[in-house]
Design an enzyme around this catalytic site. Sequence first.
Site, mmCIF file in Angstrom:
data_model
loop_
_atom_site.group_PDB
_atom_site.id
_atom_site.type_symbol
_atom_site.label_atom_id
_atom_site.label_comp_id
_atom_site.label_asym_id
_atom_site.label_seq_id
_atom_site.Cartn_x
_atom_site.Cartn_y
_atom_site.Cartn_z
ATOM 1 N N SER A 41 0.810 -1.218 0.000
ATOM 2 C CA SER A 41 0.000 0.000 0.000
ATOM 3 C C SER A 41 0.839 1.262 0.000
ATOM 4 O O SER A 41 0.404 2.310 -0.484
ATOM 5 C CB SER A 41 -0.942 -0.002 1.207
ATOM 6 O OG SER A 41 -0.216 -0.122 2.422
ATOM 7 N N ASP A 194 -4.432 6.816 10.225
ATOM 8 C CA ASP A 194 -4.117 5.471 10.722
ATOM 9 C C ASP A 194 -2.717 5.377 11.317
ATOM 10 O O ASP A 194 -2.360 4.378 11.950
ATOM 11 C CB ASP A 194 -4.306 4.418 9.626
ATOM 12 C CG ASP A 194 -3.414 4.632 8.403
ATOM 13 O OD1 ASP A 194 -2.490 5.468 8.454
ATOM 14 O OD2 ASP A 194 -3.647 3.965 7.378
ATOM 15 N N HIS A 197 0.218 5.057 7.076
ATOM 16 C CA HIS A 197 0.451 5.510 5.708
ATOM 17 C C HIS A 197 0.724 7.012 5.673
ATOM 18 O O HIS A 197 0.028 7.779 6.335
ATOM 19 C CB HIS A 197 -0.763 5.189 4.829
ATOM 20 C CG HIS A 197 -1.063 3.728 4.746
ATOM 21 N ND1 HIS A 197 -1.946 3.107 5.607
ATOM 22 C CD2 HIS A 197 -0.583 2.768 3.920
ATOM 23 C CE1 HIS A 197 -2.012 1.825 5.307
ATOM 24 N NE2 HIS A 197 -1.188 1.596 4.292
#
Length: 231
Positions: A41, A194, A197
Site C-alpha cells: 500500500s 491510521d 500511511h
Amino acid sequence: MTGLVTYGLRAIGLKAAIVLGMLSGAPAMAQQTDILALGDSLTQGYGLIEQEGFVPQLRAWLAERGHDVRIVNAGVSGDTTAGGLSRVEWSLTPEIDAMIVALGGNDLLRGIDPSVARANLDGILQVAAERDLDVLLIGLTAPGNYGAAYKESFDAIYPDLAEDYDTVYLEDFFAGLRGPDGGMPDPGRYMQADGIHPDAEGVARIVETVGPKVETLIEEVRAADAAADQE
C-alpha cells in the site's frame, strides 16, 4: 572551427540542434527507462488521490531532474513479501529495465517470521538476477514490540540481501520522515489518521530520500546498456 560550430548550434536554436543530431545519427534524447515498483500500500498510494501517491510523485521528481522514466505501479495494498514473490515474474514484462522492491511492512504488521520474509525477498531478487535487472531494495525497520531478537533478525534482512545481490540500497522507506532520534512523526504530521500511511506531504518527503537512489538505479541501467552496445 570548433568555436564556429558551437556558436552556430547556439544561434539556430535547440530544435534545429536536435534535428542536426538526428541527421548525424546521434541520439537527441536519452532512452526511456522503464522501472517496476513492486510493493504494498505504501507504493500503491493508499488513501491518496492518484497524483499524490508515491509513484506519481516519484515520477514527477525524476522528470523535474531531466530523467525520461516510466514507473509501473505494482503496489498492492495488504501485500506481503510472499505476495510479491507470487507475482513478480508476470509483473516483469519484457520492457522493464529495472525494479524497485519495497515490501515487508505487512509482514511486520502480521508478525511473520523474519526467516520467511527473508526467503521471499531472496526469491524476488533471484528472479531479477536471472533477468539481469538492476534493483533498488528499500528496507524497513522493525518496531520493538516483537522483542529484540525479532527486530535484530528482521532489520538484518535488507542489508544482507542488498550485499548478496549487489543492489542499490536504501535502509528505510520512512527515512525521510524520521526525526533526529530516529522516531516516526506524531500521527497527523506527515501521516494519515491510521498512523501507518504517509499523507501527500509525507510522500513528498519520502520521495526526496528515495529519488536520489532511483537516480543511481537509472545510472546503473544506462551504464549496462552502454556496455552492451560496445560488445
